[in-house]
Scaffold this motif. Structure first.
Motif, PDB file in Angstrom:
ATOM      1  N   VAL A 218       0.966  -1.219  -0.051  1.00 44.74           N
ATOM      2  CA  VAL A 218      -0.306   0.101  -0.010  1.00 44.74           C
ATOM      3  C   VAL A 218       0.798   1.377  -0.250  1.00 44.74           C
ATOM      4  O   VAL A 218       1.599   0.885   1.181  1.00 44.74           O
ATOM      5  CB  VAL A 218      -1.431   0.283   0.985  1.00 44.74           C
ATOM      6  CG1 VAL A 218      -1.444   1.395   0.847  1.00 44.74           C
ATOM      7  CG2 VAL A 218      -1.580  -1.410   1.450  1.00 44.74           C
TER       8      VAL A 218
ATOM      9  N   GLN B 244      -8.963   1.646   5.503  1.00 44.86           N
ATOM     10  CA  GLN B 244      -9.536   2.620   6.389  1.00 44.86           C
ATOM     11  C   GLN B 244      -8.478   3.215   6.515  1.00 44.86           C
ATOM     12  O   GLN B 244      -7.383   3.507   5.894  1.00 44.86           O
ATOM     13  CB  GLN B 244      -9.453   1.335   7.964  1.00 44.86           C
ATOM     14  CG  GLN B 244     -10.426   0.251   7.910  1.00 44.86           C
ATOM     15  CD  GLN B 244     -10.552  -0.223   9.248  1.00 44.86           C
ATOM     16  OE1 GLN B 244      -9.248  -0.251  10.225  1.00 44.86           O
ATOM     17  NE2 GLN B 244     -10.626  -1.671   9.351  1.00 44.86           N
TER      18      GLN B 244
ATOM     19  N   TYR C 127      -6.109   6.103   9.245  1.00 45.43           N
ATOM     20  CA  TYR C 127      -6.142   6.368  11.261  1.00 45.43           C
ATOM     21  C   TYR C 127      -5.391   7.543  10.973  1.00 45.43           C
ATOM     22  O   TYR C 127      -4.707   8.337   9.896  1.00 45.43           O
ATOM     23  CB  TYR C 127      -5.000   5.593  11.428  1.00 45.43           C
ATOM     24  CG  TYR C 127      -5.773   4.174  11.144  1.00 45.43           C
ATOM     25  CD1 TYR C 127      -5.854   3.577  10.561  1.00 45.43           C
ATOM     26  CD2 TYR C 127      -6.126   3.905  12.571  1.00 45.43           C
ATOM     27  CE1 TYR C 127      -6.796   2.291  10.694  1.00 45.43           C
ATOM     28  CE2 TYR C 127      -6.992   2.856  13.285  1.00 45.43           C
ATOM     29  CZ  TYR C 127      -7.212   1.738  11.952  1.00 45.43           C
ATOM     30  OH  TYR C 127      -8.000   0.260  11.955  1.00 45.43           O
TER      31      TYR C 127
ATOM     32  N   PHE D  67      -8.562   5.638  15.563  1.00 48.28           N
ATOM     33  CA  PHE D  67      -9.431   5.509  13.957  1.00 48.28           C
ATOM     34  C   PHE D  67      -9.786   6.566  13.096  1.00 48.28           C
ATOM     35  O   PHE D  67     -10.809   7.336  13.919  1.00 48.28           O
ATOM     36  CB  PHE D  67     -10.694   4.132  14.545  1.00 48.28           C
ATOM     37  CG  PHE D  67     -11.521   4.339  12.607  1.00 48.28           C
ATOM     38  CD1 PHE D  67     -12.834   4.221  12.653  1.00 48.28           C
ATOM     39  CD2 PHE D  67     -11.433   2.676  12.386  1.00 48.28           C
ATOM     40  CE1 PHE D  67     -13.662   4.153  11.987  1.00 48.28           C
ATOM     41  CE2 PHE D  67     -12.211   2.923  11.022  1.00 48.28           C
ATOM     42  CZ  PHE D  67     -13.668   3.424  11.131  1.00 48.28           C
TER      43      PHE D  67
ATOM     44  N   GLN E 183     -14.294   4.361   8.260  1.00 50.10           N
ATOM     45  CA  GLN E 183     -13.731   2.586   6.944  1.00 50.10           C
ATOM     46  C   GLN E 183     -14.842   3.266   5.688  1.00 50.10           C
ATOM     47  O   GLN E 183     -15.299   3.454   5.706  1.00 50.10           O
ATOM     48  CB  GLN E 183     -14.498   1.390   8.305  1.00 50.10           C
ATOM     49  CG  GLN E 183     -14.310   0.288   6.910  1.00 50.10           C
ATOM     50  CD  GLN E 183     -14.211  -1.102   7.732  1.00 50.10           C
ATOM     51  OE1 GLN E 183     -13.548  -2.038   7.970  1.00 50.10           O
ATOM     52  NE2 GLN E 183     -15.791  -1.937   7.310  1.00 50.10           N
TER      53      GLN E 183
ATOM     54  N   LYS F 134      -7.643  -3.979   4.035  1.00 46.66           N
ATOM     55  CA  LYS F 134      -7.754  -5.185   4.021  1.00 46.66           C
ATOM     56  C   LYS F 134      -7.874  -6.053   2.848  1.00 46.66           C
ATOM     57  O   LYS F 134      -8.704  -5.139   1.728  1.00 46.66           O
ATOM     58  CB  LYS F 134      -9.094  -5.377   5.023  1.00 46.66           C
ATOM     59  CG  LYS F 134      -8.793  -6.655   5.562  1.00 46.66           C
ATOM     60  CD  LYS F 134     -10.090  -6.064   6.452  1.00 46.66           C
ATOM     61  CE  LYS F 134      -9.634  -6.128   7.547  1.00 46.66           C
ATOM     62  NZ  LYS F 134     -11.324  -5.218   8.934  1.00 46.66           N
TER      63      LYS F 134
ATOM     64  N   SER G 147      -7.644 -12.072   3.771  1.00 48.17           N
ATOM     65  CA  SER G 147      -6.252 -11.494   4.846  1.00 48.17           C
ATOM     66  C   SER G 147      -6.740 -11.595   5.517  1.00 48.17           C
ATOM     67  O   SER G 147      -6.069 -11.211   7.227  1.00 48.17           O
ATOM     68  CB  SER G 147      -5.750  -9.741   4.153  1.00 48.17           C
ATOM     69  OG  SER G 147      -6.188  -8.905   4.669  1.00 48.17           O
ATOM     70  N   GLY G 148      -8.556 -11.944   6.189  1.00 45.89           N
ATOM     71  CA  GLY G 148      -9.226 -12.173   7.729  1.00 45.89           C
ATOM     72  C   GLY G 148      -8.544 -10.910   8.187  1.00 45.89           C
ATOM     73  O   GLY G 148      -9.653  -9.761   6.900  1.00 45.89           O
ATOM     74  N   SER G 149      -8.584 -10.292   9.259  1.00 43.73           N
ATOM     75  CA  SER G 149      -8.938  -9.117   9.453  1.00 43.73           C
ATOM     76  C   SER G 149      -7.178  -7.910   9.488  1.00 43.73           C
ATOM     77  O   SER G 149      -7.212  -6.924  10.185  1.00 43.73           O
ATOM     78  CB  SER G 149      -9.413  -8.906  11.229  1.00 43.73           C
ATOM     79  OG  SER G 149      -7.872  -8.943  12.041  1.00 43.73           O
ATOM     80  N   ARG G 150      -6.278  -8.954   8.946  1.00 44.57           N
ATOM     81  CA  ARG G 150      -5.540  -8.267   9.138  1.00 44.57           C
ATOM     82  C   ARG G 150      -4.833  -6.674   8.422  1.00 44.57           C
ATOM     83  O   ARG G 150      -6.046  -6.463   6.732  1.00 44.57           O
ATOM     84  CB  ARG G 150      -4.182  -8.929   8.352  1.00 44.57           C
ATOM     85  CG  ARG G 150      -2.485  -8.585   7.636  1.00 44.57           C
ATOM     86  CD  ARG G 150      -1.901  -9.121   7.720  1.00 44.57           C
ATOM     87  NE  ARG G 150      -0.551  -9.005   7.037  1.00 44.57           N
ATOM     88  CZ  ARG G 150       0.844  -9.411   6.781  1.00 44.57           C
ATOM     89  NH1 ARG G 150       0.513 -10.992   6.524  1.00 44.57           N
ATOM     90  NH2 ARG G 150       1.401  -9.387   6.486  1.00 44.57           N
ATOM     91  N   LEU G 151      -4.861  -5.724   8.277  1.00 44.25           N
ATOM     92  CA  LEU G 151      -4.333  -4.669   8.365  1.00 44.25           C
ATOM     93  C   LEU G 151      -3.020  -3.904   6.981  1.00 44.25           C
ATOM     94  O   LEU G 151      -1.925  -4.256   8.145  1.00 44.25           O
ATOM     95  CB  LEU G 151      -4.791  -2.811   8.898  1.00 44.25           C
ATOM     96  CG  LEU G 151      -6.372  -2.911   8.838  1.00 44.25           C
ATOM     97  CD1 LEU G 151      -6.650  -1.697  10.116  1.00 44.25           C
ATOM     98  CD2 LEU G 151      -7.083  -2.711   8.251  1.00 44.25           C
TER      99      LEU G 151
ATOM    100  N   PHE H  18      -0.909  -1.178   5.698  1.00 42.72           N
ATOM    101  CA  PHE H  18      -0.689   0.114   6.487  1.00 42.72           C
ATOM    102  C   PHE H  18       0.387   0.978   5.277  1.00 42.72           C
ATOM    103  O   PHE H  18       1.067   0.003   4.745  1.00 42.72           O
ATOM    104  CB  PHE H  18       0.083   1.063   8.117  1.00 42.72           C
ATOM    105  CG  PHE H  18      -1.166   0.778   8.575  1.00 42.72           C
ATOM    106  CD1 PHE H  18      -1.193  -0.830   9.490  1.00 42.72           C
ATOM    107  CD2 PHE H  18      -1.278   2.154   9.385  1.00 42.72           C
ATOM    108  CE1 PHE H  18      -2.257  -0.070  10.135  1.00 42.72           C
ATOM    109  CE2 PHE H  18      -2.380   2.098  10.600  1.00 42.72           C
ATOM    110  CZ  PHE H  18      -3.331   0.641  10.826  1.00 42.72           C
ATOM    111  N   GLY H  19      -0.394   2.787   4.383  1.00 43.06           N
ATOM    112  CA  GLY H  19       0.521   2.959   3.841  1.00 43.06           C
ATOM    113  C   GLY H  19       1.881   3.348   3.985  1.00 43.06           C
ATOM    114  O   GLY H  19       1.819   3.496   5.769  1.00 43.06           O
TER     115      GLY H  19
END
Lengths: 111, 112
Positions: free
Chosen positions: B4, B33, B35, B45, B48, B92, B96-100, B102-103
């Motif tokens: 990302v 999302q 942040y 947060f 989303q 997400k 990937s499930g709930s894994r984020l 990040f940029g």
């Protein structure tokens, strides 16, 4: 408003030592995470934990790392033998849905 | 693996000017999302986005999700000194499930 807490706020350790970082997630949350952020860089996912087991882990989360939820409130990250490159801010996060609530972080300094 | 990317890395504006940060994913996302991290603080947060082409507003902040669900933007109108901080997008993947992921973040400074 409930919040995620982390202890200690700053940990200094010598290379090769074991450290345990502690987190208390928000009480009715179900998913727990550890992230790290090297100074000035992006937030990196380490591991997610759900239903008392690891649900996902990143390439960073090697055999040196482990997580536990030893009781109903604490969530810990253990680094078995710290390296200089483990120096970073470690954030715990929890969620009940999709909005992740981050704790204030533990700054780990490995010397 | 998934990447990302975010641009710009830094943005300095005069108070009252607008600000935009752009986020691009190498893979199609399930959702994205945003942040905000104040200096010395932790990520907080903001929002989303889930649907293709979605636009959401929060006061002076406008968030967009691209039609292909691979890019997103955050636009702040008439910046204030309280907007100072680093803005991260976090994607997400669909698998990937709930894994984020990040940029790199865009660090915004606002001169009064």
């Amino acid at each position: 408003e409930p919040e995620v807490t982390q202890t200690p706020s700053h940990q200094v350790t010598q290379m090769g030592q074991e450290v345990i970082l502690r987190c208390v997630p928000i009480s009715n949350h179900l998913y727990f995470y550890w992230y790290r952020q090297i100074l000035g860089q992006k937030v990196e996912f380490l591991v997610s934990f759900y239903n008392n087991e690891i649900s996902e882990k990143s390439e960073i989360f090697d055999d040196q790392f482990s997580v536990e939820r030893p009781d109903g409130s604490n969530f810990t990250l253990k680094i078995r033998s710290t390296k200089l490159e483990d120096s970073a801010m470690y954030f715990c996060a929890s969620t009940r849905g999709y909005e992740q609530y981050f704790g204030p972080g533990t700054r780990l300094t490995v010397t | 693996g998934q990447q990302v990317m975010q641009i710009p890395q830094y943005q300095h504006v005069q108070e009252g000017e607008d600000f935009t940060t752009y986020c691009n994913s190498s893979t199609t996302l399930s959702n994205i999302q945003w942040y905000k991290q104040r200096p010395g603080g932790h990520p907080v947060f903001l929002i989303q986005l889930v649907k293709s082409g979605e636009v959401k507003k929060q006061k002076r902040l406008t968030f967009q999700f691209g039609e292909a669900k691979k890019n997103s933007s955050l636009h702040i109108t008439a910046t204030q000194t309280t907007d100072v901080g680093t803005y991260f997008c976090a994607g997400k993947r669909q698998t990937s499930g709930s894994r984020l992921t990040f940029g790199e973040g865009t660090q915004l400074t606002v001169n009064p």
